[in-house]
Design a protein around this motif. Structure first.
Motif, PDB file in Angstrom:
ATOM      1  N   ALA A 128       0.833  -1.205   0.000  1.00  0.00           N
ATOM      2  CA  ALA A 128       0.000   0.000   0.000  1.00  0.00           C
ATOM      3  C   ALA A 128       0.872   1.262   0.000  1.00  0.00           C
ATOM      4  O   ALA A 128       0.583   2.224  -0.724  1.00  0.00           O
ATOM      5  CB  ALA A 128      -0.934  -0.012   1.210  1.00  0.00           C
ATOM      6  N   ARG A 131       2.492   1.719  -3.482  1.00  0.00           N
ATOM      7  CA  ARG A 131       1.553   2.228  -4.474  1.00  0.00           C
ATOM      8  C   ARG A 131       1.216   3.696  -4.228  1.00  0.00           C
ATOM      9  O   ARG A 131       1.009   4.472  -5.171  1.00  0.00           O
ATOM     10  CB  ARG A 131       0.279   1.380  -4.469  1.00  0.00           C
ATOM     11  CG  ARG A 131       0.519  -0.031  -4.972  1.00  0.00           C
ATOM     12  CD  ARG A 131      -0.741  -0.862  -4.964  1.00  0.00           C
ATOM     13  NE  ARG A 131      -0.491  -2.184  -5.507  1.00  0.00           N
ATOM     14  CZ  ARG A 131      -1.433  -3.109  -5.652  1.00  0.00           C
ATOM     15  NH1 ARG A 131      -2.684  -2.851  -5.274  1.00  0.00           N
ATOM     16  NH2 ARG A 131      -1.149  -4.286  -6.150  1.00  0.00           N
ATOM     17  N   TYR A 132       1.170   4.077  -2.951  1.00  0.00           N
ATOM     18  CA  TYR A 132       0.901   5.481  -2.635  1.00  0.00           C
ATOM     19  C   TYR A 132       2.025   6.374  -3.148  1.00  0.00           C
ATOM     20  O   TYR A 132       1.769   7.427  -3.746  1.00  0.00           O
ATOM     21  CB  TYR A 132       0.743   5.655  -1.124  1.00  0.00           C
ATOM     22  CG  TYR A 132       0.672   7.102  -0.694  1.00  0.00           C
ATOM     23  CD1 TYR A 132      -0.491   7.848  -0.904  1.00  0.00           C
ATOM     24  CD2 TYR A 132       1.776   7.722  -0.107  1.00  0.00           C
ATOM     25  CE1 TYR A 132      -0.554   9.183  -0.531  1.00  0.00           C
ATOM     26  CE2 TYR A 132       1.721   9.052   0.265  1.00  0.00           C
ATOM     27  CZ  TYR A 132       0.552   9.777   0.052  1.00  0.00           C
ATOM     28  OH  TYR A 132       0.504  11.091   0.405  1.00  0.00           O
ATOM     29  N   SER A 136       1.513   9.283  -5.877  1.00  0.00           N
ATOM     30  CA  SER A 136       1.674  10.660  -5.418  1.00  0.00           C
ATOM     31  C   SER A 136       2.886  11.349  -6.015  1.00  0.00           C
ATOM     32  O   SER A 136       2.881  12.567  -6.210  1.00  0.00           O
ATOM     33  CB  SER A 136       1.769  10.691  -3.888  1.00  0.00           C
ATOM     34  OG  SER A 136       2.927   9.975  -3.451  1.00  0.00           O
ATOM     35  N   LEU A 215      -4.260   4.692   3.177  1.00  0.00           N
ATOM     36  CA  LEU A 215      -3.422   4.787   1.983  1.00  0.00           C
ATOM     37  C   LEU A 215      -4.225   4.546   0.709  1.00  0.00           C
ATOM     38  O   LEU A 215      -4.088   5.288  -0.276  1.00  0.00           O
ATOM     39  CB  LEU A 215      -2.266   3.793   2.075  1.00  0.00           C
ATOM     40  CG  LEU A 215      -1.174   4.150   3.083  1.00  0.00           C
ATOM     41  CD1 LEU A 215      -0.197   2.995   3.252  1.00  0.00           C
ATOM     42  CD2 LEU A 215      -0.423   5.398   2.650  1.00  0.00           C
ATOM     43  N   TYR A 216      -5.078   3.520   0.724  1.00  0.00           N
ATOM     44  CA  TYR A 216      -5.860   3.250  -0.476  1.00  0.00           C
ATOM     45  C   TYR A 216      -6.930   4.311  -0.706  1.00  0.00           C
ATOM     46  O   TYR A 216      -7.318   4.575  -1.853  1.00  0.00           O
ATOM     47  CB  TYR A 216      -6.477   1.858  -0.419  1.00  0.00           C
ATOM     48  CG  TYR A 216      -5.548   0.779  -0.909  1.00  0.00           C
ATOM     49  CD1 TYR A 216      -5.223   0.688  -2.255  1.00  0.00           C
ATOM     50  CD2 TYR A 216      -4.966  -0.125  -0.037  1.00  0.00           C
ATOM     51  CE1 TYR A 216      -4.363  -0.281  -2.710  1.00  0.00           C
ATOM     52  CE2 TYR A 216      -4.094  -1.105  -0.486  1.00  0.00           C
ATOM     53  CZ  TYR A 216      -3.794  -1.175  -1.822  1.00  0.00           C
ATOM     54  OH  TYR A 216      -2.927  -2.136  -2.276  1.00  0.00           O
ATOM     55  N   LEU A 218      -6.399   7.507  -0.064  1.00  0.00           N
ATOM     56  CA  LEU A 218      -5.616   8.570  -0.698  1.00  0.00           C
ATOM     57  C   LEU A 218      -5.311   8.228  -2.150  1.00  0.00           C
ATOM     58  O   LEU A 218      -5.373   9.091  -3.034  1.00  0.00           O
ATOM     59  CB  LEU A 218      -4.309   8.788   0.082  1.00  0.00           C
ATOM     60  CG  LEU A 218      -4.465   9.352   1.505  1.00  0.00           C
ATOM     61  CD1 LEU A 218      -3.113   9.377   2.210  1.00  0.00           C
ATOM     62  CD2 LEU A 218      -5.077  10.746   1.469  1.00  0.00           C
ATOM     63  N   ILE A 219      -4.972   6.954  -2.394  1.00  0.00           N
ATOM     64  CA  ILE A 219      -4.693   6.507  -3.764  1.00  0.00           C
ATOM     65  C   ILE A 219      -5.928   6.693  -4.645  1.00  0.00           C
ATOM     66  O   ILE A 219      -5.839   7.166  -5.787  1.00  0.00           O
ATOM     67  CB  ILE A 219      -4.239   5.042  -3.775  1.00  0.00           C
ATOM     68  CG1 ILE A 219      -2.851   4.902  -3.122  1.00  0.00           C
ATOM     69  CG2 ILE A 219      -4.202   4.474  -5.191  1.00  0.00           C
ATOM     70  CD1 ILE A 219      -2.413   3.478  -2.899  1.00  0.00           C
TER      71      ILE A 219
END
Length: 337
Positions: A128, A131-132, A136, A215-216, A218-219
């Protein structure tokens, strides 16, 4: 409604007939237990096979030697060991209530189970985070996240799992075989102090769950904003709505699948753990919740690997034995079909 007396299908014997302190043995030979034994065995085999495909794919093909795939490899190793070691041990305990391997093996088994389960969760959090960062800051991702840095992070993650499990076992008097308390000879039970039950919920569930959800989320928001930017840029070509909808749908599906399976497998286990002081396989409900947690190792490669096109191509090469061809490690797995 007809009531079935399952006690008639269970013959009571002794784990060690020659020992006066032996535990009673429950041989569960009813059709329901046999069916359960077969189903769990199939899940164990599939868990080993799917995760082995991921391990071979990332290890063999040079094109897959990326920081993100190193995390997927680490996750696959943990889940592979769960299917190869943990699941068979628990299957035997479901079929036969006795523990025949002694206190030392009991202690080591619980340590290994703890490390593997916690390592699997740790890798999910790392994925996670990875990927963030990629979403970003895509331009600086290759410099901020390198294979070396990722390898160090993975080693630190596994080290934390080892230290935590050893401290947990020591504080609950299960690190050394002489410390372990058993009511009879032939059982493997871990008694957990309530304070450590709360600690486990924080370390094993609340912290990783909150991290992954945040985190997901935000993603997902960043992917949605990026999709809007693409739509605005392509409005003059009449394709903006199609691109935006496609990007948002893909992000929403990925987020939904990850959160749904993660929460559905872990919430029942940790809610029930608040009312349990000894971890045994005697409770049917506790066994079901524990196996939901283990089955997460079967689902992980489906979520994090099979959805990737390169996995389907590499799996085909492995199954057809094409990886034994010369220069197979340099095959292009991203070619268009």
């Amino acid at each position: 409604m007809e009531t079935i007396d399952y006690k008639q299908n269970i013959s009571t014997q002794y784990c060690f007939p020659g020992n006066n302190q032996s535990c009673k043995k429950e041989v569960r030979g009813s059709p329901a237990y046999i069916f359960l034994f077969i189903v769990l065995s199939c899940i164990s085999v599939c868990t080993v096979f799917l995760n082995l495909l991921v391990i071979i794919s990332i290890s063999h093909f040079k094109q897959l030697h990326t920081p993100t795939n190193l995390l997927i490899l680490s996750l696959a190793v943990a889940d592979f060991l769960v299917g190869l070691f943990v699941m068979p041990m628990k299957i035997m305990q479901v079929y036969d209530s006795c523990w025949y391997l002694g206190k030392l093996a009991c202690s080591l088994t619980e340590i290994i189970i703890g490390i593997l389960v916690l390592a699997s969760l740790c890798n999910l959090v790392f994925i996670a985070v990875d990927r963030y960062i990629a979403i970003s800051d895509p331009l600086l991702y290759s410099t901020r996240v390198t294979p070396l840095k990722m390898s160090v992070s993975i080693i630190m993650g596994w080290s934390f799992c080892l230290v935590y499990v050893l401290v947990f076992m020591y504080c609950n008097d299960h690190l050394y075989p002489d410390q372990m308390y058993n009511t009879c000879y032939g059982e493997c039970i871990v008694f957990v102090k309530f304070s450590w039950t709360i600690a486990n919920m924080i370390v094993f569930f609340l912290t990783p769950c909150s991290s992954i959800l945040i985190l997901y989320s935000l993603i997902f928001n960043m992917a949605r904003h990026q999709a809007k930017a693409v739509r605005a840029a392509m409005n003059s070509h009449g394709q903006g709505t199609k691109v935006s909808n496609s990007s948002e749908t893909k992000a929403a599906k990925t987020l939904g699948v990850v959160i749904f399976f993660y929460l559905s497998f872990w919430i029942p286990f940790y809610i029930s753990s608040l009312t349990v002081t000894s971890l045994t396989t005697l409770s049917v409900l506790w066994t079901v919740f524990t196996w939901l947690m283990f089955i997460n190792s079967f689902v992980n490669p489906l979520i994090y690997a099979i959805f990737y096109p390169w996995f389907r191509v590499s799996a085909k090469y492995i199954v057809t034995c094409r990886i034994f061809e010369s220069s197979s490690s340099n095959m292009n797995l991203y070619r268009s079909h």
